[in-house]
Write a protein that holds these residues in place. Structure first.
Motif, PDB file in Angstrom:
ATOM      1  N   LEU A  65       4.279   7.425   2.338  1.00  0.00           N
ATOM      2  CA  LEU A  65       3.243   6.890   1.433  1.00  0.00           C
ATOM      3  C   LEU A  65       2.649   7.963   0.531  1.00  0.00           C
ATOM      4  CD1 LEU A  65       1.394   4.480   3.857  1.00  0.00           C
ATOM      5  CD2 LEU A  65       2.575   3.818   1.765  1.00  0.00           C
ATOM      6  N   GLY A  66       2.641   9.239   1.019  1.00  0.00           N
ATOM      7  CA  GLY A  66       2.035  10.310   0.208  1.00  0.00           C
ATOM      8  C   GLY A  66       3.071  11.139  -0.520  1.00  0.00           C
ATOM      9  N   ARG A 110       7.088   6.375  -2.887  1.00  0.00           N
ATOM     10  CA  ARG A 110       5.799   5.738  -2.532  1.00  0.00           C
ATOM     11  C   ARG A 110       5.877   4.231  -2.741  1.00  0.00           C
ATOM     12  NH1 ARG A 110       3.967   9.355  -5.987  1.00  0.00           N
ATOM     13  NH2 ARG A 110       2.895   7.848  -7.314  1.00  0.00           N
ATOM     14  N   ILE A 120       5.175   1.540   0.209  1.00  0.00           N
ATOM     15  CA  ILE A 120       4.032   0.609   0.205  1.00  0.00           C
ATOM     16  C   ILE A 120       4.509  -0.835   0.138  1.00  0.00           C
ATOM     17  CG2 ILE A 120       3.598   0.566  -2.296  1.00  0.00           C
ATOM     18  CD1 ILE A 120       0.648   1.075  -0.175  1.00  0.00           C
ATOM     19  N   ARG A 126      -4.283   4.642  -1.914  1.00  0.00           N
ATOM     20  CA  ARG A 126      -3.176   4.198  -2.789  1.00  0.00           C
ATOM     21  C   ARG A 126      -3.640   3.169  -3.823  1.00  0.00           C
ATOM     22  NH1 ARG A 126      -1.060   7.885  -0.950  1.00  0.00           N
ATOM     23  NH2 ARG A 126      -1.034   8.398  -3.150  1.00  0.00           N
ATOM     24  N   ASP A 183      -3.310   4.724  -7.058  1.00  0.00           N
ATOM     25  CA  ASP A 183      -2.031   5.407  -7.299  1.00  0.00           C
ATOM     26  C   ASP A 183      -1.633   5.278  -8.774  1.00  0.00           C
ATOM     27  OD1 ASP A 183       0.454   6.363  -5.403  1.00  0.00           O
ATOM     28  OD2 ASP A 183       1.164   5.485  -7.286  1.00  0.00           O
ATOM     29  N   VAL A 205       2.292   0.150  -6.938  1.00  0.00           N
ATOM     30  CA  VAL A 205       1.742   0.697  -5.682  1.00  0.00           C
ATOM     31  C   VAL A 205       0.292   0.257  -5.534  1.00  0.00           C
ATOM     32  CG1 VAL A 205       1.151   2.841  -4.475  1.00  0.00           C
ATOM     33  CG2 VAL A 205       3.315   2.664  -5.719  1.00  0.00           C
ATOM     34  N   ARG A 206      -0.457   0.311  -6.650  1.00  0.00           N
ATOM     35  CA  ARG A 206      -1.872  -0.095  -6.583  1.00  0.00           C
ATOM     36  C   ARG A 206      -2.004  -1.545  -6.109  1.00  0.00           C
ATOM     37  NH1 ARG A 206      -2.020   2.823 -11.547  1.00  0.00           N
ATOM     38  NH2 ARG A 206      -2.065   0.963 -12.844  1.00  0.00           N
ATOM     39  N   ALA A 226      -1.137  -1.919  -2.538  1.00  0.00           N
ATOM     40  CA  ALA A 226      -2.149  -1.342  -1.649  1.00  0.00           C
ATOM     41  C   ALA A 226      -3.297  -2.327  -1.432  1.00  0.00           C
ATOM     42  CB  ALA A 226      -2.666  -0.041  -2.240  1.00  0.00           C
ATOM     43  N   ASP A 249      -4.126  14.649  -1.168  1.00  0.00           N
ATOM     44  CA  ASP A 249      -2.961  13.787  -1.432  1.00  0.00           C
ATOM     45  C   ASP A 249      -2.174  14.352  -2.616  1.00  0.00           C
ATOM     46  OD1 ASP A 249      -2.015  10.733  -0.966  1.00  0.00           O
ATOM     47  OD2 ASP A 249      -1.787  11.317  -3.061  1.00  0.00           O
ATOM     48  N   GLN A 296      -1.137  13.014  -5.093  1.00  0.00           N
ATOM     49  CA  GLN A 296      -1.549  12.463  -6.384  1.00  0.00           C
ATOM     50  C   GLN A 296      -2.992  12.802  -6.751  1.00  0.00           C
ATOM     51  OE1 GLN A 296       0.914  11.011  -8.115  1.00  0.00           O
ATOM     52  NE2 GLN A 296       2.082  11.607  -6.311  1.00  0.00           N
ATOM     53  N   CYS A 298      -7.068  10.202  -3.951  1.00  0.00           N
ATOM     54  CA  CYS A 298      -7.854   9.553  -2.902  1.00  0.00           C
ATOM     55  C   CYS A 298      -9.292  10.064  -2.934  1.00  0.00           C
ATOM     56  CB  CYS A 298      -7.225   9.767  -1.542  1.00  0.00           C
ATOM     57  SG  CYS A 298      -6.956  11.480  -1.189  1.00  0.00           S
TER      58      CYS A 298
END
Length: 1637
Positions: A938-939, A946, A950, A985, A988, A993-994, A997, A1074, A1076, A1079
């Motif tokens: 996931l990270g 990712r 997810i 996420r 993200d 992904v968003r 999540a 993370d 990205q 978080c």
């Protein structure tokens, strides 16, 4: 009208006849023609005199005059006196022959006059011309040319003279030495001959019916002798052509014996011209005339010329025809006429010749023959009747031609033959075959090939379309062909070379079948035993069904194939009709609504197989069905190049064998299928297996026995003999055959009846599979290199697992070999390369494992772990689907589309596997057991990893929730850990992904609700609120993401049990690092909460904290984190405001985006924002806005440079206002802020930013722009949307910022405020008033402009502001600044619009102010004068008469000079003012006189180049109309002069002059003198209008009023205008001159 005036005008027109502008020239001619039509004799006399007096006139000028004479003569020939005619004839004759040299334009123009006169006065003309056509002297070129043209235009008049003319001409021919003379004589002889022929053809209308051909034969022959024997040998091509043309025309007039005698010379000579000339049409036409004359007299010599003739004509007809070039088309048609003429006399020789040429190696020659053939078939059908069989036999040669150009001609010939009954003859079917063959052509160019530039190129597409149309035409228009085409066209449906012709074939057969069926013709029923060449009914049905399965192939052959099947029903089998009538139409409807992309292929195939099954059931004839199966098997090889179609056919065979009751037939067909299959191909293997599987549904025992038998057969011994059995496929590897068998077993298991299959799985099916795959599976490591066998095994095991699970629902079963098979599958998976996805091994393995998971016994924990580890890591680590793997030598590389599908299938298979594992243990531990394999992905730094992780998690959680049944209170102990991993996420970078999540969190919280004991249908408001957030996340900005995280945190914390909070917090800390860096969103909420509670004691550190935040902001890219930092700044500001402001104001200008964000963040708290706004306003009032600095030491002049602190404050205020939360304080302080920013804007216009040597961008700041932007944001905050909208529409913001448009901008601002924000104005006016006495001129201008516009609106009175505003304006009238004074005058004028009822209250002051304004001396651009006039215009509308009465004439006199001002605005204002004065002077003679004085000016300014002036004129004339004193003129003005309507000026002035003449005859003198003065106007439009006015005046005036006009002055004026530099003016002057009659 004085004759001298007419003469003066005509003379001027004659002078202008050669004007350099073509439109003026045209108008001059029109006017001369107009004058000429009125007084033909006089104008013609003047033209003659003009030419006589100017013997040295340039040729082009003479030509125009001569053309004018011709036009007048042409339309007034009847009215011209005889003496004048004679003088014109002699003039034209003299002009034509004056120069001995040929001057074409000049002499042609003179010649045209003679021809025009000759139409009526032929005798006079001939007398003149013949005087110049004397025996013994070579005449002038144009004398002969004129005779030729006369013979064309007046046949009946000329022919009687021709004998004499020819007599005179013959001796002259010998004297002609120059080519041009020879040419003109030849041309004349050609025209004479054509005229004589026309005369003889219409003797009934001729004046002398006794004229005979032989009258002319002698002279014509004598002329022919010279032309043919001497001149035709000339080197000059143009002459040769004309002589050739003349010879053609003369042949018809020659005596038959002479013609017969000369033919052997004429024909070869004319034919030889083709080589010497490029213009072939004339030669062909001449040749055609010679042939026609010869054929008409029945020449015998002609036959001796035939060989040479045919050779040449054939060469001509074979030449390319360019349809964009008419001469080549005409030539082609003439040559075909020649062939028609010869065909009537020599049919046999001609046809033989043409047919022989069909065998010529030259492509063009073959095309030529085909063109002739088509022409003869169509035009000489009676002659060709006896040649039909010969032509039919000969056409075969070109039918085999490879050239598309030739084929196109063949198709055209066949089409002609069809209409003339050739196709019914023996051999006609070959022609049909040719058409069908070419309907089946494939496209010429693939996408990468380029078209050629050959204009005649015939592409395959073009030829195919032509053949499609031809087949359709033969079917629909040639009735007698129905029995030729039906049923023979059916033959072409089954051979594969005609695939591409299926659509047109089916359409034709449908038309024919429908017609025969509806007419109940016996021939509709096909006897397949008689029609030996036709495919059997079974083969036809097979072919059409397979076509239907791929409806969009071969140019969309699906619907026509199905429709044809329905029509053929009783021919296929009588019992099919009912089924197909019911089943086929819905299928056709479905196709109609579908496209190749939208059609669900799988369902479509099932529908067709169902149709087949129903059809075979309804036939109830086992023998027929068995034959169907046998023919289908035999037909398989047709599809060797179309494997998808072949695969479908295998399934059809499977369905058919289900319906076969004869077990021997079933066995035999299965053997054939397995033996004949090309096992090398994956699609074919799959097809065979599906077919065999379908068969097993009815014949399980037989199918298994046959597979077992085949497995033991010679096919698996690598001896050469068996491979010969396998029909020349000695390359087939045994592994591929085994692969087919392995797949067959899988499909047999899937399709077999459930009650019979379980007992067979272990013994019959798996045993055989493992035998084929390897000697053993148990205990021996599986190692096969063959990918095909791997894939077949994996697939087959999966199918068996599906079959078992289907049966297990009904009966328990322990599948002992499950673990063994899973281990084999995983070994396959591990052996796949980790860095690429090239084969379907992975998805197939996972699907198979998923199918096996549901079977007992369950896997141990370690076995599950291994399975998950291998599959999850093997899929998530794959490169993205856009990655192109490197090609190794043996592999084929997948195209991007195939690769996408393979990736999609692989991920779907992984999700299916995870669900099937979770289904075995649907508990928190079971979930955690799977999730621990996914969470590290996931990270990942890679987006695609990712996203896959997810998506898999979301899918898994949804499945968990759906299958959750809480039987007792269990703790969902991993909720915190899961939320901590998943919630970051939501921000993200990847939208997918968003969204996933949010789905995960929603699902997790829904699971928690279930565990807390809530029922399945319970909906928690907070949790349900999460789903709408997905929409906001699709295209996020920082505020949305921040809010989303905040909302998520609220919901999560509400639902999260206390003991899991710590876990969540620690997970979130991890989230801060993370990959990205996003978080932080969730973490930042906690950070800001801490500051709120503990930040008060940190004052000393505030500047440092802000500095650090400023630096941090520069490296943070995640939008939500920036927002969080902004909140941090706000929390600090609420605790330490002065320190924060001081720190921020000292940041360098222009602010960078990070400083701007900090300012903006402080707007989020209304109390803080309010304090900052008051602080800024106070500073702006007390600090100087700018300082004057010298531009440089070298140059003088001062520049205004902004002071730093007020500018920084304004920038900060602008950023602060950007925060929507600042609305409340902005609204409460709105009047002060508005006034403060408006004045600040006035003080910033034209001001330079301060220079900061440490900061390179400091010079890029727009000082006024900052203030304007702040003001704009303030209006938005105050929710003055209508004000904003209006300002944006008017581009007011740009205007306000710049020095030269600032006043306009402020005016627009005041207007918008007055219209849409009235109630706010009193407080604003109060705040602005002090600035009117400000020392800064710029601020006075801004406020005066604002107040001035407020007076334009009634709101000033409604809000009781009128006195304050008026007093301020009165004070400003004496302001030292010119602009302020101008704005004050404007404001005073505006009261008439805003508060008209107050005008009389201030009448005295207003009139005084306006009068002094019109006399203002210090007024460089006349701007104050203009405002005074505009203002007075407005004020007059509302003043009482007694206030103005005495001033009317005084004002009128003041205005008049401005009417012709060069300044558009002043002209416009003065005209409007004049209109507004009219109501005060009505009924008074003195005023009426004033109106008449300016009427001409107003009328002419109706075409003013300025549109606003035109509108003003229309308005003024409309309101003054009643004063003019003529009802008709008043009505005209009021009906036609509307500002928004266009005016046809010419018609308007024309009508107006009529009424002026009628109602004011006494004023005509005054009017026309006034108009003439405008001949010198500065504007070309006005000069042109003045000329037009005079023209219409002249055109409409009656004789008795002519004395009022000074024609001399008019004519002089127009003559001058005729030399004007502007062509439009010259044209109008010329047009006016046309009225001098």
């Amino acid at each position: 009208m004085d004759d001298t005036d007419v003469e003066q005008v005509t003379l001027a027109l004659l002078d202008a006849a050669n004007d350099k502008d073509s439109e003026v020239q045209d108008q001059v001619r029109k006017s001369m023609l107009t004058l000429g039509k009125q007084q033909p004799d006089r104008v013609l006399a003047m033209c003659q005199d003009y030419l006589l007096k100017h013997p040295k006139l340039v040729v082009s000028h003479r030509v125009v005059v001569l053309q004018t004479i011709e036009l007048i003569v042409g339309c007034r020939i009847e009215e011209i006196s005889a003496p004048r005619i004679k003088s014109i004839i002699s003039l034209a004759s003299e002009e034509m022959t004056r120069s001995k040299d040929v001057v074409p334009d000049w002499q042609q123009a003179a010649s045209n006059i003679l021809v025009a006169v000759g139409n009526k006065h032929i005798n006079d003309i001939m007398e003149e011309i013949l005087s110049k056509f004397q025996p013994g002297f070579l005449p002038h070129f144009f004398v002969v040319q004129t005779l030729a043209n006369l013979s064309d235009s007046n046949v009946y008049g000329m022919v009687p003279f021709l004998n004499a003319i020819l007599g005179t001409m013959l001796p002259m021919l010998a004297m002609a030495k120059q080519d041009n003379m020879k040419w003109v004589f030849s041309s004349a002889l050609c025209h004479f001959s054509d005229s004589i022929l026309e005369y003889l053809a219409n003797l009934d209308k001729a004046p002398d019916p006794t004229v005979r051909k032989d009258t002319f034969s002698g002279e014509i022959y004598a002329a022919f002798d010279i032309l043919f024997n001497n001149w035709l040998q000339s080197r000059e091509p143009k002459l040769r052509l004309t002589v050739g043309e003349a010879v053609g025309s003369m042949c018809h007039l020659m005596a038959s014996d002479k013609l017969e005698e000369q033919l052997p010379r004429i024909i070869p000579t004319i034919v030889s011209l083709y080589k010497k000339n490029t213009e072939h049409y004339v030669i062909s036409k001449s040749l055609c005339q010679v042939l026609e004359a010869s054929v008409n007299m029945g020449s015998r010599v002609l036959e001796t010329q035939l060989d040479g003739l045919l050779l040449t004509l054939h060469q001509q007809v074979s030449a390319p025809v360019d349809y964009s070039d008419p001469p080549t088309v005409k030539n082609h048609n003439e040559v075909l006429r020649c062939f028609s003429l010869l065909a009537n006399s020599f049919p046999d020789r001609l046809v033989m010749y043409v047919l022989q040429r069909l065998e010529n190696s030259n492509e063009r020659s073959r095309m030529g023959s085909l063109a002739v053939l088509r022409h003869l078939i169509n035009s000489s059908s009676s002659t060709m009747e006896s040649k039909k069989l010969l032509i039919l036999a000969s056409i075969r040669q070109p039918m085999a031609d490879h050239s598309n150009k030739v084929k196109k001609r063949v198709v055209q010939v066949i089409s002609a033959m069809a209409h003339h009954g050739y196709l019914e003859l023996e051999g006609g079917e070959l022609l049909v075959r040719f058409i069908v063959q070419n309907c089946a052509l494939h496209d010429t160019y693939q996408s990468h090939q380029r078209a050629t530039s050959d204009p005649e190129e015939v592409t395959n597409e073009a030829l195919r379309t032509m053949c499609d149309s031809t087949l359709h035409l033969l079917t629909t228009t040639v009735g007698r062909l129905a029995d030729v085409l039906w049923p023979k066209l059916l033959y072409y449906l089954t051979p594969s070379q005609f695939n591409n012709a299926t659509t047109p074939l089916c359409k034709s057969l449908i038309v024919l079948g429908n017609k025969k069926k509806s007419n109940q013709e016996p021939s509709f029923k096909i006897d397949f035993t008689q029609e030996v060449n036709l495919p059997s009914p079974q083969t036809l049905m097979i072919r059409l069904l397979v076509n239907a399965a791929f409806p969009f192939n071969s140019r969309g052959h699906g619907p026509p194939s199905l429709s044809l099947l329905q029509i053929l029903s009783i021919n296929i089998h009588p019992k099919t009709e009912t089924v197909w009538e019911k089943e086929i139409p819905p299928l056709l409807s479905l196709l109609e609504e579908s496209t190749a992309e939208s059609l669900d292929k799988k369902k479509w195939d099932e529908k067709l197989l169902e149709l087949l099954s129903q059809t075979l059931t309804s036939i109830e004839d086992d023998k027929w069905v068995c034959q169907f199966a046998a023919e289908a098997t035999r037909y398989l090889s047709t599809y060797n190049n179309a494997l998808e179609e072949k695969s479908f056919l295998y399934r059809c065979i499977g369905v058919t064998l289900q319906q076969c009751f004869n077990k021997e037939v079933v066995k035999k067909q299965l053997q054939e299928v397995l033996l004949a299959a090309r096992h090398n191909d994956a699609i074919e293997r799959e097809g065979v297996a599906m077919g065999v599987g379908l068969c097993a549904n009815s014949h399980l025992e037989g199918t298994l026995a046959k597979l077992d038998e085949f497995g033991k057969s010679d096919a698996f011994k690598k001896s050469p003999s068996i491979f010969n059995l396998l029909k020349e496929r000695n390359e087939v590897e045994v592994e591929k055959v085994k692969s087919t068998l392995i797949l067959c077993y899988g499909h047999v298991a899937l399709n077999a009846p459930p009650e019979k299959i379980l007992s067979r799985i272990d013994q019959d099916i798996l045993r055989c599979i493992s035998k084929h795959f390897n000697t053993k599976v148990l205990g021996i490591k599986v190692e096969t290199k063959d990918l095909t066998m791997k894939l077949s095994l994996i697939q087959s095991v999966g199918l068996i697992a599906r079959a078992i699970s289907r049966c297990v629902k009904k009966q328990g079963y322990i599948f002992s070999r499950k673990q063994e098979l899973i281990t084999v599958m995983l070994d396959f998976m591990k052996s796949e390369p980790s860095d690429s996805l090239k084969t379907p091994v992975r998805p197939l393995v996972m699907t198979t494992c998923a199918n096996l998971m549901s079977l007992d016994p369950p896997l141990s924990e370690n076995e599950s772990f291994d399975l998950l580890k291998v599959c999850v890591n093997g899929v998530l680590s794959l490169p993205p689907d856009t990655h192109t793997p490197e090609k190794t030598k043996d592999e084929e590389i997948l195209d991007p589309k195939q690769r996408k599908v393979l990736y999609r299938d692989t991920l779907a298979a992984l999700q299916e596997l995870l669900r099937s594992i979770l289904a075995r243990d649907p508990s928190p531990d079971g979930l955690q057991g799977i999730f621990k394999h996914i969470e590290s992905w996931l990270g990942s730094v890679h987006d695609h990893e990712r996203e896959r992780a997810i998506t898999a998690t979301s899918n898994l959680l949804t499945y968990y929730l759906e299958s959750l049944t809480v039987k007792c209170m269990v703790s969902f102990h991993n909720l915190g850990a899961l939320l901590g991993r998943l919630s970051p996420r939501c921000s993200d970078p990847l939208p997918a992904v968003r969204a996933a999540a949010v789905d995960c969190i929603y699902t997790l919280l829904s699971i928690q609700l279930r565990y807390e004991g809530f029922s399945l249908d319970y909906r928690d408001e907070g949790v349900e609120g999460l789903l709408p957030l997905k929409g906001a996340l699709e295209n996020p900005d920082h505020s949305v993401l921040y809010k989303t995280c905040s909302d998520l945190t609220k919901v999560m914390s509400k639902r999260l049990p206390q003991q899991q909070l710590t876990t969540l917090v620690f997970m979130l800390f991890e989230g801060l690092v993370d990959s990205q860096a996003n978080c932080c969103r969730a973490s930042s909420v906690i950070l800001n909460t801490l500051l709120k509670n503990r930040g008060a004691g940190l004052q000393d550190l505030v500047p440092e904290m802000l500095e650090v935040l400023h630096v941090r902001l520069q490296s943070i890219t995640e939008e939500q984190v920036r927002v969080a930092v902004g909140q941090t700044v706000l929390i600090l500001a609420s605790q330490h405001l002065q320190t924060v402001i001081n720190t921020l104001v000292n940041q360098p200008l222009p602010y960078d985006s990070w400083t701007s964000e900090m300012w903006m963040a402080m707007g989020a708290d209304p109390i803080v924002a309010n304090q900052i706004m008051e602080m800024v306003m106070e500073k702006l009032v007390i600090t100087a806005p700018y300082v004057d600095k010298k531009e440089s030491m070298m140059r003088g002049g001062m520049t205004k440079v902004a002071t730093n602190q007020p500018l920084a404050m304004t920038c900060g205020l602008k950023e602060l206002l950007l925060n929507g939360q600042a609305q409340e304080p902005a609204v409460s302080l709105f009047p002060q802020l508005f006034s403060c920013l408006t004045v600040r804007l006035g003080a910033s216009v034209g001001v330079m930013p301060p220079k900061d040597n440490n900061h390179k961008h400091s010079g890029s700041l727009h000082v006024a722009g900052v203030a304007a932007e702040a003001l704009r944001i303030l209006l938005a905050r105050a929710q003055l949307d209508e004000v904003m909208k209006r300002l944006d529409e008017d581009n007011a913001w740009d205007a306000m910022k710049e020095l030269n448009t600032h006043v306009t901008g402020v005016t627009l601002l005041a207007r918008a405020m007055a219209k849409h924000a009235g109630p706010r104005l009193p407080a604003i006016v109060e705040s602005l008033c002090p600035s009117l006495n400000n020392i800064y001129e710029c601020q006075r201008i801004t406020v005066t402009a604002f107040f001035s516009e407020l007076l334009n609106h009634h709101v000033a009175t409604e809000l009781l502001l009128i006195d304050v505003l008026m007093n301020n304006m009165m004070e400003r009238i004496s302001d030292p600044c010119c602009t302020v004074r101008m704005l004050a005058v404007r404001g005073l004028g505006n009261i008439a619009v805003g508060s008209p009822e107050k005008v009389n209250k201030y009448a005295k002051e207003l009139l005084a102010a306006m009068s002094s304004g019109m006399e203002e001396k210090d007024d460089p651009g006349k701007l104050i004068t203009l405002e005074a006039m505009s203002g007075l215009s407005k004020v007059l509308l509302h003043l009482d008469k007694n206030n103005v009465h005495l001033l009317v004439v005084y004002i009128f006199m003041k205005i008049r000079p401005f009417l012709e001002s060069d300044n558009d605005d002043i002209r416009c204002a003065s005209i409007l003012l004049m209109g507004n004065l009219s109501k005060f002077g009505s009924g008074e003679q003195v005023f009426k006189d004033q109106i008449h004085n300016v009427l001409v000016s107003l009328l002419l300014h109706l075409v003013d180049p300025n549109a606003q002036v035109v509108k003003a004129c229309k308005y003024a004339m409309r309101v003054c109309a009643p004063v003019v004193g003529s009802e008709q003129i008043t009505a005209m003005f009021q009906n036609h002069l509307h500002e928004d309507k266009s005016l046809h000026y010419g018609e308007f002035i024309n009508d107006l002059t009529k009424y002026l003449i009628q109602d004011f005859p006494g004023m005509l003198n005054f009017y026309h003198i006034s108009v003439i003065q405008f001949f010198k106007s500065n504007w070309a439009e006005v000069r042109a209008a003045a000329a037009m006015f005079i023209g219409f005046l002249l055109g409409n005036i009656q004789q008795e009023h002519l004395s009022h006009l000074n024609m001399g002055t008019i004519s002089k004026g127009l003559v001058v205008l005729l030399q004007d530099p502007d062509p439009v003016v010259r044209a109008k002057a010329a047009e006016a001159m046309g009225h001098f009659h």
